[in-house]
Design a protein around this motif. Structure first.
Motif, short mmCIF file in Angstrom:
data_model
loop_
_atom_site.label_atom_id
_atom_site.label_comp_id
_atom_site.label_asym_id
_atom_site.label_seq_id
_atom_site.Cartn_x
_atom_site.Cartn_y
_atom_site.Cartn_z
N LYS A 172 0.92 -1.03 -0.05
CA LYS A 172 0.07 0.17 0.15
C LYS A 172 0.82 1.30 0.09
O LYS A 172 0.63 2.23 -0.81
N GLU A 173 1.96 1.25 0.93
CA GLU A 173 2.56 2.53 0.99
C GLU A 173 3.37 2.80 -0.30
O GLU A 173 3.58 4.19 -0.52
N ASP A 203 -11.53 -2.25 0.98
CA ASP A 203 -11.48 -0.91 1.38
C ASP A 203 -10.33 -0.17 0.72
O ASP A 203 -10.82 1.10 0.26
N PHE A 204 -9.43 -0.75 0.55
CA PHE A 204 -8.16 -0.05 -0.13
C PHE A 204 -8.45 0.08 -1.63
O PHE A 204 -8.26 1.07 -2.20
N ASN A 206 -11.33 0.21 -3.03
CA ASN A 206 -12.28 1.32 -3.11
C ASN A 206 -11.71 2.61 -2.81
O ASN A 206 -12.25 3.52 -3.35
N TYR A 207 -10.85 2.91 -1.98
CA TYR A 207 -10.20 4.02 -1.72
C TYR A 207 -9.48 4.38 -3.10
O TYR A 207 -9.52 5.87 -3.37
N LEU A 208 -8.78 3.65 -3.51
CA LEU A 208 -8.10 4.06 -5.12
C LEU A 208 -8.91 4.45 -5.88
O LEU A 208 -8.74 5.42 -6.40
N LYS A 209 -10.12 3.92 -6.19
CA LYS A 209 -10.96 4.00 -7.24
C LYS A 209 -11.80 5.53 -6.90
O LYS A 209 -12.15 6.29 -7.74
N SER A 210 -11.95 5.64 -5.72
CA SER A 210 -12.51 7.18 -5.03
C SER A 210 -11.43 8.17 -5.48
O SER A 210 -11.99 9.34 -5.63
N LYS A 211 -10.24 8.10 -5.69
CA LYS A 211 -9.24 9.12 -6.04
C LYS A 211 -8.84 9.01 -7.55
O LYS A 211 -7.75 9.42 -8.09
N GLY A 252 -12.51 -6.42 -8.65
CA GLY A 252 -12.50 -4.91 -8.89
C GLY A 252 -11.72 -4.63 -9.73
O GLY A 252 -11.22 -3.50 -9.96
N ALA A 253 -10.87 -5.65 -10.61
CA ALA A 253 -9.98 -5.09 -11.69
C ALA A 253 -10.56 -4.46 -12.78
O ALA A 253 -11.75 -4.62 -13.16
#
Length: 271
Positions: A172-173, A203-204, A206-211, A252-253
């Protein structure tokens, strides 16, 4: 330049990336011919490798495969453009084909206006790659990618030309590091050996896609020592009615890289 990428994703649900084009027989990977075959098989993105000759000419080739492809021991990056231009590809039977290594500029021009292009192994030549893409006015087609190195981060952050970018990462980092306003990051290439990897946590993702960071996953089956997607790969998919690809899609690909674009296209049509 990002607009068309997101628009096509919205229209198709997920995009199909062809690994080095589509090749076999006397169709050689990383060539104009393999790119044309991949497009005919339904690929939306052509993934290609890049190297540079000793005198500064960019070519499409995956170094390390010189013995299999040409029957020589030298690394292609140690050769001049004059020497590279004389190389003659061998096909899967080991027979000479008369086909030459494509200069990257020629290959890109052959794909202008036809598809997205992902340039792999180009991180040692980012300055030259950016200049070439700008010269060809193909900023809306080319996506460059690198490993999460400090050198790549500093170049991308400080370069005035903001090509579409994708980081290759298993942590992630390393992805979060590149999510800064100065970098035109459109996707992350996620590498994971198990279903419990942190980079494919729901959750991660979804966070990426929100950005507006899209998820690229490799289903290519490179060999027994490789595991790029928890073994939800091409071979599993071919043997078991698309099982691997279906899992990646459900996870989610947004982009799946495959060696079998026509089969994945047929699956996409059926969903």
């Amino acid at each position: 330049m990002r607009k068309n990428f997101y628009k096509e994703l919205e229209e198709k649900g997920f995009l199909i990336a062809a690994h080095r084009g589509s090749f076999g027989g006397s169709v050689i990977d990383n060539t104009e011919l393999s790119a044309k075959v991949a497009l005919a098989m339904g690929a939306d993105i052509i993934e290609m490798d890049a190297i540079k000759s000793t005198d500064g000419v960019l070519y499409a080739f995956h170094d390390g495969e010189e013995c299999r492809r040409f029957g020589i021991e030298e690394n292609i990056k140690t050769l001049s453009s004059e020497e590279i231009d004389k190389l003659d590809y061998k096909n899967v039977l080991g027979e000479r084909t008369g086909q030459k290594v494509n200069r990257l500029e020629e290959l890109l021009l052959s794909l202008k206006g036809k598809c997205f292009i992902n340039l792999d192994r180009s991180w040692d030549y980012l300055k030259e790659i950016f200049e070439l893409v700008k010269k060809l006015e193909m900023e809306d087609q080319v996506i460059v990618k690198t490993h999460p190195t400090n050198e790549a981060f500093n170049f991308l952050k400080n370069n005035e030309n903001k090509l579409m970018y994708m980081v290759i990462a298993s942590k992630k980092e390393d992805i979060l590091k590149f999510m800064v306003p100065e970098i035109n990051m459109v996707a992350a290439e996620l590498l994971f050996e198990s279903e419990n990897s942190e980079v494919i946590d729901t959750d991660f993702l979804n966070y990426l896609k929100s950005k507006n960071i899209r998820v690229w996953i490799n289903s290519i089956t490179l060999g027994s020592r490789f595991n790029l997607s928890a073994h939800y790969d091409d071979n599993l998919s071919i043997l078991n009615n698309g099982e691997g690809w279906k899992w990646l899609i459900e996870k989610g690909a947004d982009v799946i890289q495959t060696d079998w674009p026509i089969l994945l296209k047929n699956l996409r049509k059926s969903l």
